[in-house]
Design an enzyme around this catalytic site. Structure first.
Site, PDB file in Angstrom:
ATOM      1  CG  HIS A  73      -1.941  -0.991   1.339  1.00 49.24           C
ATOM      2  ND1 HIS A  73      -2.114  -1.802   2.441  1.00 49.24           N
ATOM      3  CD2 HIS A  73      -2.914  -1.347   0.461  1.00 49.24           C
ATOM      4  CE1 HIS A  73      -3.143  -2.607   2.239  1.00 49.24           C
ATOM      5  NE2 HIS A  73      -3.647  -2.359   1.041  1.00 49.24           N
TER       6      HIS A  73
ATOM      7  CE  LYS B 132     -12.989  -6.653   3.386  1.00 49.18           C
ATOM      8  NZ  LYS B 132     -12.321  -5.894   2.352  1.00 49.18           N
TER       9      LYS B 132
ATOM     10  NE  ARG C  97      -1.808  -7.583  -4.441  1.00 45.67           N
ATOM     11  CZ  ARG C  97      -2.573  -8.006  -3.455  1.00 45.67           C
ATOM     12  NH1 ARG C  97      -2.058  -8.179  -2.266  1.00 45.67           N
ATOM     13  NH2 ARG C  97      -3.857  -8.262  -3.643  1.00 45.67           N
TER      14      ARG C  97
ATOM     15  CB  SER D  74      -4.329  -6.554   4.464  1.00 45.40           C
ATOM     16  OG  SER D  74      -3.985  -5.251   4.081  1.00 45.40           O
TER      17      SER D  74
HETATM   18  O1  PNS Z   1      -8.410  -2.943  -0.162  1.00 46.79           O
HETATM   19  P1  PNS Z   1      -9.710  -3.508  -0.614  1.00 46.79           P
HETATM   20  O2  PNS Z   1     -10.447  -4.153   0.527  1.00 46.79           O
HETATM   21  O3  PNS Z   1      -9.554  -4.433  -1.798  1.00 46.79           O
HETATM   22  O4  PNS Z   1     -10.582  -2.237  -1.110  1.00 46.79           O
HETATM   23  C1  PNS Z   1     -11.845  -2.410  -1.678  1.00 46.79           C
HETATM   24  C2  PNS Z   1     -12.599  -1.061  -1.768  1.00 46.79           C
HETATM   25  C3  PNS Z   1     -12.716  -0.426  -0.406  1.00 46.79           C
HETATM   26  C4  PNS Z   1     -11.865  -0.146  -2.712  1.00 46.79           C
HETATM   27  C5  PNS Z   1     -13.997  -1.387  -2.351  1.00 46.79           C
HETATM   28  O5  PNS Z   1     -14.568  -2.445  -1.651  1.00 46.79           O
HETATM   29  C6  PNS Z   1     -14.955  -0.197  -2.326  1.00 46.79           C
HETATM   30  O6  PNS Z   1     -14.761   0.768  -3.005  1.00 46.79           O
HETATM   31  N1  PNS Z   1     -16.009  -0.320  -1.489  1.00 46.79           N
HETATM   32  C7  PNS Z   1     -17.028   0.704  -1.350  1.00 46.79           C
HETATM   33  C8  PNS Z   1     -18.356   0.237  -1.914  1.00 46.79           C
HETATM   34  C9  PNS Z   1     -18.427   0.436  -3.403  1.00 46.79           C
HETATM   35  O7  PNS Z   1     -18.303   1.539  -3.905  1.00 46.79           O
HETATM   36  N2  PNS Z   1     -18.651  -0.664  -4.164  1.00 46.79           N
HETATM   37  C10 PNS Z   1     -18.787  -0.582  -5.615  1.00 46.79           C
HETATM   38  C11 PNS Z   1     -17.518  -0.944  -6.327  1.00 46.79           C
HETATM   39  S1  PNS Z   1     -17.300  -2.701  -6.416  1.00 46.79           S
END
Ligand code: PNS
Length: 160
Positions: free
Chosen positions: A16, A40, A89, A127
């Protein structure tokens, strides 16, 4: 250019941090946005994750750290930002990331996602891998910023 780098950051890894550094080099302002998602199962609370990121980015003058809940596109609209940054990645990330980028664009046509390939050293850092190693008492020191090592050890002890 203003951009948002969203994620769970539970915890923030060297991967990150690598993306934050790279993005902050070409963005005028980078908002690191921590998803406040109570459903979550997170190791750290959202305020702990915010604290971690603030500590890690305190010398980066164009980086701000905020939390958001709900849809990312709504948060982006509120912050008047059209660019979303995500790290890539291995190829295994691609399917999920591509789906997310296209979903966000479907929800808001102005949103564009920029993928930043991670550096080779961070290729397999995530993570979840950090949490898995920590849970079983392994050495994860090369995967996270040194400032977070103790915090993670403490947290794992608390929940075990
Ligand atoms: O680090 P992560 O957990 O892969 O991040 C995921 C994240 C937070 C970017 C994604 O889950 C997100 O944007 N969640 C907010 C809800 C949303 O907008 N969902 C629609 C897009 S799939």
């Amino acid at each position: 250019m203003k951009a948002i780098y969203p994620g769970s950051f539970d915890p923030t890894t060297n991967g990150h941090l690598d993306v934050i550094k790279r993005a902050s080099n070409f963005c005028d302002e980078l908002i690191v946005a921590v998803l406040d998602n109570s459903s979550k199962n997170c190791l750290f609370t959202v305020s702990e994750r915010l604290e971690h990121l603030k500590l890690l980015t305190r010398d980066m003058s164009n980086v701000i750290v905020l939390s958001f809940s709900g849809l990312l596109v709504e948060f982006a609209k509120k912050e008047k930002v059209n660019i979303v940054i995500r790290g890539l990645r291995a190829l295994t990330d691609f399917e999920y990331e591509f789906q997310m980028a296209l979903t966000n664009r479907k929800l808001s046509s102005e949103i564009e996602t920029i993928f930043i390939p991670t550096s080779l050293e961070q290729l397999y850092v995530s993570s979840s891998v950090v949490k898995e190693i920590a849970k079983f008492g392994g050495d994860f020191s090369k995967l996270v910023p040194p400032q977070l090592e103790e915090e993670i050890h403490k947290k794992i002890k608390e929940i075990n």
